[in-house]
Design an enzyme around this catalytic site. Structure first.
Site, mmCIF file in Angstrom:
data_model
loop_
_atom_site.group_PDB
_atom_site.id
_atom_site.type_symbol
_atom_site.label_atom_id
_atom_site.label_comp_id
_atom_site.label_asym_id
_atom_site.label_seq_id
_atom_site.Cartn_x
_atom_site.Cartn_y
_atom_site.Cartn_z
ATOM 1 N N ASP A 127 -0.225 10.969 -14.853
ATOM 2 C CA ASP A 127 -0.642 10.278 -16.083
ATOM 3 C C ASP A 127 -0.054 8.870 -16.166
ATOM 4 O O ASP A 127 -0.436 8.084 -17.039
ATOM 5 C CB ASP A 127 -0.278 11.098 -17.327
ATOM 6 C CG ASP A 127 1.213 11.353 -17.498
ATOM 7 O OD1 ASP A 127 2.023 10.925 -16.637
ATOM 8 O OD2 ASP A 127 1.586 11.994 -18.506
ATOM 9 N N TYR A 151 6.099 2.618 -8.764
ATOM 10 C CA TYR A 151 5.621 3.986 -8.509
ATOM 11 C C TYR A 151 4.210 4.165 -9.068
ATOM 12 O O TYR A 151 3.300 4.612 -8.364
ATOM 13 C CB TYR A 151 6.563 5.020 -9.148
ATOM 14 C CG TYR A 151 5.935 6.397 -9.269
ATOM 15 C CD1 TYR A 151 5.696 7.185 -8.141
ATOM 16 C CD2 TYR A 151 5.548 6.904 -10.513
ATOM 17 C CE1 TYR A 151 5.091 8.433 -8.253
ATOM 18 C CE2 TYR A 151 4.950 8.154 -10.637
ATOM 19 C CZ TYR A 151 4.725 8.909 -9.499
ATOM 20 O OH TYR A 151 4.115 10.148 -9.601
#
Ligand code: NAD
Ligand code: DAU
Length: 349
Positions: A127, A151
């Site tokens: 998410d 990331y």
């Protein structure tokens, strides 16, 4: 869909997914392909190691020749890609491995899936690709991506490649985007296992900033069940969010965790925040609910169950915390500024 290549299967979620597949699909063969980075751990798979349906192969998803050989030799028809660098804080310290594995490694696997005409390529995503989500909204799969950490950007790049392979080559792909997973075998750099094990060691719990950031903490095996549902009922080319559909403040998570341990709130220590820290994640899970899946645990149940697992499984985490982890901990937290106490609620009773 019978012969699975589970990349990153010696990590936290991958290992739980291997347990799930072997328990629920007696006719499936499972090959785990994993580089065994600091986060990979064969102890996570110890209790399936004698199962004749399971094989472990050490390898890097960036190594195209080995990936091709394994797919041919093991007659793989389905790849589920869990392999990734996964910790946001490490991506801030050193993004290089994230670009290699999460972007280039995904490309290598997609090329192999295309070359060998695999039945399915499934990408495990996050998410975090949606970035910070303002109050009042929960991310839909059709929302634009807006990653904000190295990331998250590397995972988003992976997703975009997967979508490109569907559109350009009609490669049979699916993507799932999970919220924060917790449960057995999570490396203790992530907040819940870090805080449980610190509390058990009598160490402070370093809460970033005011601790009012919001996360959807889901039980890892609910996530695995959701991935299974996408594999068996999802539409090709589609993306599915997986979470509890509810998010809580980090401080609430800490309070639940300390209450479950009967440990004092005085262990909470507010420290300098993570750069670029996303304030809130929230996923709308209606699309996957529409395929007949539903989470079995809310955030609180997931946290309490996770705490109990770490209490009962010191054999698993104590050697990790006594090893190279100490160097990482010192680098990440050693010189971190401690903030003034921020007026937590006193413990109930
Ligand atoms: P993890 O860090 O526990 O495990 C990652 C695994 O991948 C390790 O076993 C590691 O050895 C392996 N690996 C790393 N680089 C590799 C490479 N180049 N080749 C082969 N293997 C390699 O990760 P996790 O928390 O289990 O996450 C698994 C996947 O789920 C990741 O793709 C992550 O982005 C995604 N995800 C994680 C969460 C979460 O809360 N942990 C939530 C949503 C999505
Ligand atoms: O949302 C899904 C993502 O969840 C996954 O894609 C990532 O792989 C996974 O690492 C996780 O990312 P987070 O950054 O949300 O997880 P982490 O456990 O690092 O942190 C959770 C929250 O707790 C976050 O708001 C930062 C905070 N935190 C974290 C640590 C490590 C602290 O307050 N103190 C800490 O020491």
């Amino acid at each position: 869909m019978k012969n699975f290549l589970i990349t990153g299967g010696a990590g936290f979620i991958g290992a739980n997914f291997v347990h799930h597949l072997l328990a629920h699909h007696p006719d499936y063969q499972v090959v785990v392909y994993d580089k065994l980075t600091y986060a990979g751990n064969l102890n996570n798979l110890a209790d399936v190691s004698d199962d004749p349906r399971y094989t472990f192969i050490r390898g890097d998803i960036c190594d195209a020749a080995t990936v091709a050989r394994v797919i041919q030799e093991q007659r793989i028809d389905t790849i589920v890609n869990f392999a990734a660098e996964t910790h946001v804080d490490r991506s801030i310290l050193d993004p290089d491995a994230f670009i290699q594995t999460d972007v280039y490694g995904t490309y290598v696997l997609l090329e192999a899936a295309r070359r060998f005409g695999l039945e399915r390529y499934h990408q495990i995503s996050t998410d975090e690709v949606y970035g910070h989500v303002p109050a009042g909204h929960s991310s839909l799969e059709s929302d634009p991506v807006a990653p904000r950490s190295p990331y998250a950007a590397s995972k988003t790049s992976g997703d975009l490649l997967v979508q490109a392979y569907w559109i350009t080559y009609t490669l049979p792909v699916t993507i799932s985007r999970g919220s924060n997973n917790i449960g057995p075998y999570q490396y203790p750099e992530k907040v819940v296992p870090l805080f449980v094990t610190n509390a058990l060691e009598g160490k402070p719990l370093p809460v970033y900033g005011d601790g009012k950031q919001m996360r959807d903490y889901q039980w890892v095996l609910d996530h695995c069940q959701g991935i299974d549902r996408v594999l068996h009922a999802g539409a090709l080319g589609e993306t599915y969010n997986i979470g509890t559909g509810q998010e809580i403040e980090n401080l609430t998570m800490v309070e639940i965790l300390l209450d479950e341990l009967a440990a004092p709130r005085s262990l909470i220590q507010h420290v300098e925040d993570r750069p670029g820290h996303d304030r809130r994640y929230s996923v709308n899970i209606d699309k996957l609910r529409g395929l007949g899946w539903a989470p079995q645990h809310d955030c609180e149940a997931a946290i309490r169950q996770t705490v109990r697992w770490y209490v009962a499984n010191e054999w698993w985490w104590r050697p990790i915390k006594a090893g190279d982890f100490r160097e990482y901990y010192e680098r990440m937290y050693g010189n971190r500024k401690v903030l003034e106490p921020q007026g937590e609620k006193p413990a109930a009773g």
